[in-house]
Design a protein around this motif. Structure first.
Motif, mmCIF file in Angstrom:
data_model
loop_
_atom_site.group_PDB
_atom_site.id
_atom_site.type_symbol
_atom_site.label_atom_id
_atom_site.label_comp_id
_atom_site.label_asym_id
_atom_site.label_seq_id
_atom_site.Cartn_x
_atom_site.Cartn_y
_atom_site.Cartn_z
ATOM 1 N N ASN A 35 30.000 68.611 76.483
ATOM 2 C CA ASN A 35 30.815 68.270 77.652
ATOM 3 C C ASN A 35 30.460 69.076 78.899
ATOM 4 N N THR A 36 29.400 69.883 78.804
ATOM 5 C CA THR A 36 28.985 70.672 79.973
ATOM 6 C C THR A 36 27.501 70.478 80.220
ATOM 7 N N VAL A 37 27.124 70.564 81.493
ATOM 8 C CA VAL A 37 25.698 70.495 81.845
ATOM 9 C C VAL A 37 25.253 71.837 82.415
ATOM 10 N N SER A 38 26.049 72.886 82.205
ATOM 11 C CA SER A 38 25.764 74.189 82.796
ATOM 12 C C SER A 38 24.820 75.039 81.954
ATOM 13 N N HIS A 39 24.486 74.573 80.728
ATOM 14 C CA HIS A 39 23.612 75.328 79.837
ATOM 15 C C HIS A 39 24.127 76.763 79.689
ATOM 16 N N PRO A 40 25.290 76.926 79.070
ATOM 17 C CA PRO A 40 25.956 78.230 79.020
ATOM 18 C C PRO A 40 25.253 79.241 78.113
ATOM 19 N N THR A 41 25.541 80.514 78.369
ATOM 20 C CA THR A 41 25.096 81.583 77.490
ATOM 21 C C THR A 41 26.052 81.656 76.298
ATOM 22 N N ALA A 42 25.690 82.471 75.306
ATOM 23 C CA ALA A 42 26.563 82.631 74.143
ATOM 24 C C ALA A 42 27.915 83.203 74.550
ATOM 25 N N ASP A 43 27.904 84.141 75.481
ATOM 26 C CA ASP A 43 29.165 84.733 75.952
ATOM 27 C C ASP A 43 30.037 83.710 76.661
ATOM 28 N N GLN A 44 29.416 82.825 77.425
ATOM 29 C CA GLN A 44 30.175 81.785 78.115
ATOM 30 C C GLN A 44 30.760 80.784 77.122
ATOM 31 N N TYR A 86 22.223 77.601 75.950
ATOM 32 C CA TYR A 86 22.319 76.569 74.924
ATOM 33 C C TYR A 86 22.590 75.208 75.540
ATOM 34 N N ASP A 87 22.077 74.180 74.858
ATOM 35 C CA ASP A 87 22.158 72.815 75.371
ATOM 36 C C ASP A 87 22.594 71.891 74.238
ATOM 37 N N GLY A 88 23.649 71.124 74.494
ATOM 38 C CA GLY A 88 24.119 70.174 73.488
ATOM 39 C C GLY A 88 23.320 68.884 73.466
ATOM 40 N N ASN A 89 22.452 68.694 74.448
ATOM 41 C CA ASN A 89 21.629 67.486 74.529
ATOM 42 C C ASN A 89 20.289 67.759 73.859
ATOM 43 N N THR A 90 20.077 67.172 72.680
ATOM 44 C CA THR A 90 18.846 67.422 71.934
ATOM 45 C C THR A 90 17.782 66.351 72.179
ATOM 46 N N CYS A 91 18.109 65.350 72.989
ATOM 47 C CA CYS A 91 17.090 64.362 73.354
ATOM 48 C C CYS A 91 16.053 65.043 74.255
ATOM 49 N N ARG A 92 14.817 64.579 74.191
ATOM 50 C CA ARG A 92 13.785 65.219 74.997
ATOM 51 C C ARG A 92 14.102 65.068 76.477
ATOM 52 N N HIS A 93 14.242 66.186 77.137
ATOM 53 C CA HIS A 93 14.428 66.199 78.577
ATOM 54 C C HIS A 93 13.950 67.542 79.098
ATOM 55 N N HIS A 94 13.822 67.662 80.390
ATOM 56 C CA HIS A 94 13.208 68.838 80.985
ATOM 57 C C HIS A 94 14.214 69.585 81.863
ATOM 58 N N HIS A 95 13.868 70.816 82.200
ATOM 59 C CA HIS A 95 14.804 71.673 82.926
ATOM 60 C C HIS A 95 14.149 72.357 84.118
#
Length: 207
Positions: A35-44, A86-95
């Motif tokens: 539900n987030t696109v912020s690519h959070p850290t473990a602490d977040q 971390y990213d919940g989107n495992t489909c191939r995409h770039h950053h």
């Protein structure tokens, strides 16, 4: 069933297939990440999940993230000198990693624009390539806007119509606590001419 519900159901199925118990904490971590696109850290991730489940420990969140990465349910994003995200989107995409603020954002490209499929399954330096993801370094849209706004703020000089004092942004007004580099637009409205005491409305831009 909406997209979110489908993803959660796929998560449950994947966990069962990997012989992972679908615990409340694991589900909460995964739900937050999709539900987030912020690519959070473990602490977040910990901070977000602990709002809903105050008794969850930081160590538990770290272990959950490691386990979900291990089974390919989420992705770990890391590069030299940066905090792991971390990213919940495992489909191939770039950053893209923003060199200004450090944010990581998704970048959408067509297969024709970035296509390294020719390397998949082939040996490169004794390694076999299974997948790929490109990490760009650049400036994110928010920082681009900030830089644009800065560019719109001029370093023009303004002259007092009463005493001819010239406000020079490069010099500022140290006696009034105005640092060098402070543009006319950023001068406090309460600032007054250091010579005659009139306000900003009595100044005009020098041509």
């Amino acid at each position: 069933m909406n997209i979110k519900q489908k993803k959660l159901e796929q998560f449950r199925q994947r966990c069962r297939a990997c012989h992972l118990a679908v615990t409340v904490q694991r589900l909460a971590v995964y739900e937050y990440l999709i539900n987030t696109v912020s690519h959070p850290t473990a602490d977040q991730v910990f901070e977000a999940v602990s709002l809903k489940y105050p008794t969850v420990s930081r160590t538990s969140i770290y272990r959950i993230l490691d386990k979900l990465v291990q089974f390919g349910i989420i992705r770990k994003l890391s590069h030299s000198g940066a905090t792991v995200r971390y990213d919940g989107n495992t489909c191939r995409h770039h950053h893209l990693t923003c060199s200004q603020c450090g944010r990581i954002i998704d970048e959408e490209f067509s297969a024709a624009e970035i296509n390294l499929d020719a390397f998949l399954g082939k040996r490169q330096n004794d390694s076999i390539i299974a997948d790929y993801s490109v990490m760009f370094i650049g400036i994110c849209p928010d920082c681009v806007k900030k830089e644009t706004r800065k560019g719109e703020m001029t370093m023009d000089q303004y002259v007092c119509s009463v005493c001819d004092y010239v406000y020079d942004p490069e010099q500022g007004d140290r006696d009034a606590g105005i640092d060098p580099g402070t543009t006319w637009e950023n001068l406090p409205e309460s600032w007054i001419c250091p010579i005659c005491g009139v306000g900003k409305d009595e100044f005009r831009k020098m041509e």
